[in-house]
Enzyme design. Structure first.
Site, PDB file in Angstrom:
ATOM      1  N   THR A   1       4.632   1.780   6.545  1.00 35.98           N
ATOM      2  CA  THR A   1       3.176   1.244   6.857  1.00 35.98           C
ATOM      3  C   THR A   1       2.603   2.164   7.855  1.00 35.98           C
ATOM      4  OG1 THR A   1       1.660  -0.433   7.587  1.00 35.98           O
ATOM      5  CG2 THR A   1       3.900  -0.402   8.275  1.00 35.98           C
TER       6      THR A   1
ATOM      7  N   ASP B   1       0.019   1.192   9.433  1.00 34.38           N
ATOM      8  CA  ASP B   1      -0.004   0.416  10.666  1.00 34.38           C
ATOM      9  C   ASP B   1       0.985   0.463  11.719  1.00 34.38           C
ATOM     10  OD1 ASP B   1      -2.349  -0.263   9.220  1.00 34.38           O
ATOM     11  OD2 ASP B   1      -1.714  -2.379   8.820  1.00 34.38           O
TER      12      ASP B   1
ATOM     13  N   GLY C   1       0.994  -1.318   0.012  1.00 37.18           N
ATOM     14  CA  GLY C   1       0.002  -0.004  -0.063  1.00 37.18           C
ATOM     15  C   GLY C   1       0.873   1.103  -0.086  1.00 37.18           C
TER      16      GLY C   1
ATOM     17  N   GLU D   1      -9.309  -2.030  11.836  1.00 36.85           N
ATOM     18  CA  GLU D   1     -10.242  -2.962  11.012  1.00 36.85           C
ATOM     19  C   GLU D   1      -9.862  -4.392  11.341  1.00 36.85           C
ATOM     20  OE1 GLU D   1      -8.529  -3.755   7.117  1.00 36.85           O
ATOM     21  OE2 GLU D   1      -6.332  -2.956   7.736  1.00 36.85           O
TER      22      GLU D   1
ATOM     23  N   ARG E   1      -3.999   7.401   4.204  1.00 34.82           N
ATOM     24  CA  ARG E   1      -2.778   7.469   3.441  1.00 34.82           C
ATOM     25  C   ARG E   1      -2.848   8.310   2.028  1.00 34.82           C
ATOM     26  NH1 ARG E   1      -3.873   1.472   0.965  1.00 34.82           N
ATOM     27  NH2 ARG E   1      -2.309   1.012   2.640  1.00 34.82           N
TER      28      ARG E   1
ATOM     29  N   GLY F   1      -5.605  -1.417  10.162  1.00 35.51           N
ATOM     30  CA  GLY F   1      -4.824  -2.172  11.246  1.00 35.51           C
ATOM     31  C   GLY F   1      -5.157  -3.517  11.431  1.00 35.51           C
ATOM     32  N   ARG F   2      -4.889  -4.229  10.333  1.00 34.22           N
ATOM     33  CA  ARG F   2      -5.206  -5.870  10.114  1.00 34.22           C
ATOM     34  C   ARG F   2      -4.738  -6.681  11.536  1.00 34.22           C
ATOM     35  NH1 ARG F   2      -6.786  -9.432   6.341  1.00 34.22           N
ATOM     36  NH2 ARG F   2      -6.639  -7.564   4.620  1.00 34.22           N
TER      37      ARG F   2
ATOM     38  N   ARG G   1     -25.664  11.571  18.775  1.00 36.77           N
ATOM     39  CA  ARG G   1     -25.422  10.103  18.155  1.00 36.77           C
ATOM     40  C   ARG G   1     -24.233   9.611  18.660  1.00 36.77           C
ATOM     41  NH1 ARG G   1     -27.608  10.440  12.118  1.00 36.77           N
ATOM     42  NH2 ARG G   1     -29.858  11.052  12.731  1.00 36.77           N
TER      43      ARG G   1
END
Length: 395
Positions: free
Chosen positions: A164, A166, A14, A261, A313, A209-210, A201
């Site tokens: 990354t 992440d 990515g 994520e 990103r 963030g896998r 709300r």
């Protein structure tokens, strides 16, 4: 490294802001010392798919880099060289013009489906030799760097730079792209407070963030909101109760939470879809939407779901990412100049360092839940920071 060498550079995986700053700095340092720089377009794909007998293929994958054509690239985000998710050691399909080439193959079976992959590393080595590339700079995250580690074992003079948002590459406290990502997440959440608050709300934000929760954790740290990270399965009822309490205690009657994520709660099975990419990753269903459904079912509260992923990103890098990217580029070039290989630019204990390329078997770096995450309040841990490095974590 003697005078007049040829250096290759590529970006994989990515895109993140700051990649072009690395490219420009390596080019400028190298050109000043009389070296030739070859940009390999679309990452590792350049070294598996280039057809030297086809001028169009060569033009697609090879871009000579000079001070002139990289002069302004650091002013923009993305990657000047483009990218792909290509794993040369596990190719699902061999390019048609190489169909007669005998590549080592392996079969794997998952959920009753058997697939075959091909190891094109021999072709990668041949292409490096054909292109006259004697040294290689690979910029990427865990997946891209995992193949760089393979090339290192095969004797290639390779050095790496971690990127990354992440921030989950091992052996370093910081990866290019992280600062811009969390700065943008902070800005987006602060902006959206007005809408969430106006309608009283619950605001639910999803970020990348896998496998690691650094992006969500640090965003929550500076915005003072709850968060869910992959490293800790939270209790769904408790998280909802905490958020409803936040909402009642807020004079504007709203509350916010940010989820990685890959965040999970007890009893929740991560849902994926689509074909696995070259490194075996499938896309994940939006956990924020699933969490929103749970909130509505249990409380009847209205929610606002916002997916911040790709926006984080995109665009130009912030100051920190330009600083680190430029410095990492210098460090990579200096390492090659000193005859070193198999190393990665890094930040260790808050200081710049060259470290070994991480062993792919170790997987991504994870948040230390014990010291960085409050498991009772589902927030970042704010105490005991004296003496910690700038980014509050260690490799």
């Amino acid at each position: 490294m003697g005078v007049g060498k040829r250096i290759g550079i590529l970006t994989g995986g990515g895109d993140v802001p700051g990649l072009n700053s690395v490219i420009k700095n390596v080019v400028y340092r190298s050109a000043t010392d009389g070296h030739e720089i070859i940009g390999l377009r679309r990452g590792w794909e350049a070294l598996t798919h280039i057809n030297h007998d086809d001028p169009a293929s060569v033009a697609r994958y090879v871009l000579p880099l000079t001070k002139e054509n990289t002069r302004t690239v650091d002013r923009t985000g993305g990657t000047f060289l483009h990218s792909s998710r290509t794993n040369p050691s596990k190719m699902k399909k061999v390019p048609e013009f190489l169909s007669g080439y005998n590549f080592p193959s392996a079969e794997t079976t998952k959920k009753g489906v058997t697939s075959t992959t091909f190891d094109m590393s021999k072709r990668v080595l041949e292409n490096l030799d054909r292109l006259g590339i004697e040294y290689l700079v690979a910029i990427g995250g865990d997946d891209t760097l995992s193949y760089a580690a393979t090339l290192d074992k095969l004797g290639v003079n390779v050095v790496c730079i971690p990127k990354t948002m992440d921030n989950d590459v091992r052996h370093t406290e910081y990866c290019i792209g992280f600062s811009t990502a969390i700065s943008r997440a902070n800005d987006a959440i602060q902006r959206q407070r007005t809408t969430v608050g106006s309608h009283e709300r619950l605001g639910i934000f999803r970020v990348f963030g896998r496998d690691a929760g650094y992006t969500a954790l640090y965003t929550a740290y500076v915005t003072s909101i709850r968060c869910g990270i992959p490293e800790f399965k939270f209790d769904l009822e408790k998280m909802i109760d905490l958020l409803m309490t936040d909402k009642r205690n807020n004079p504007s009657n709203y509350a916010l939470v940010v989820l990685s994520e890959g965040a999970e709660w007890q009893g929740y099975q991560v849902r994926e879809y689509g074909e696995p990419d070259a490194f075996g990753h499938r896309k994940k269903f939006n956990v924020a939407e699933v969490f929103s459904d749970e909130v509505k079912a249990r409380t009847g509260e209205e929610t606002v779901v916002s997916d911040l992923t790709y926006d984080l990103r995109s665009g130009a890098p912030d100051f920190t990412d330009k600083l680190v990217a430029t410095t990492f580029g210098t460090m990579a070039y200096d390492a090659l100049s000193a005859g070193k290989r198999g190393l990665m630019a890094a930040i260790v204990e808050g200081r710049y360092a060259m470290v070994d390329i991480p062993d792919p078997k170790l997987g991504p770096r994870k948040v230390d839940v014990e010291t960085m995450f409050n498991r009772e309040r589902y927030r970042p841990s704010y105490e005991h920071k004296e003496g910690m490095p700038l980014f509050l974590t260690r490799p």
